[in-house]
Design a protein around this motif. Structure first.
Motif: not given
Ligand code: FES
Length: 104
Positions: A54-58
């Protein structure tokens, strides 16, 4: 230039390094990660389905319409789903973490 990529499998994190501008599908072939990728990256199979931490999705470039369409057909689709053949590992993604759907 090498890019560090983290792969988590059943809560164990493995760290790999790969030349930049390769994809996660390329990485899986080099490192024997069980991603099928049967269409070899032409967005026609979705067997390269991966889950981005989730920390990388954006931080990833958004999926194009064809990728979104393939993802929407997956029975195990999640918000963090992407096609591994479409994720190009650049130095901006140093430390990117992903896993496979079966491991989340
Ligand atoms: Fe077929 Fe990615 S390898 S869609």
């Amino acid at each position: 230039q090498m890019v560090k990529v983290l792969y988590s499998e059943k809560n164990i994190i493995k760290t790999f390094k790969i030349e930049s501008n390769k994809t996660i599908l390329d990485l899986s072939r080099i490192e024997n990660i069980a991603i099928e990728g049967s269409c070899d990256g032409s967005m026609a199979c979705s067997t390269c389905h991966i889950i981005i931490h989730k920390d990388w999705l954006a931080k990833l470039p958004k999926p194009c319409i064809d990728e979104r369409e393939m993802l929407s057909l997956l029975p195990d689709y999640t918000e963090n789903s992407r096609l591994g053949c479409q994720i190009v590992l650049t130095d901006k993604l140093e430390g990117l973490q992903f896993s496979l759907p079966k491991d989340i």
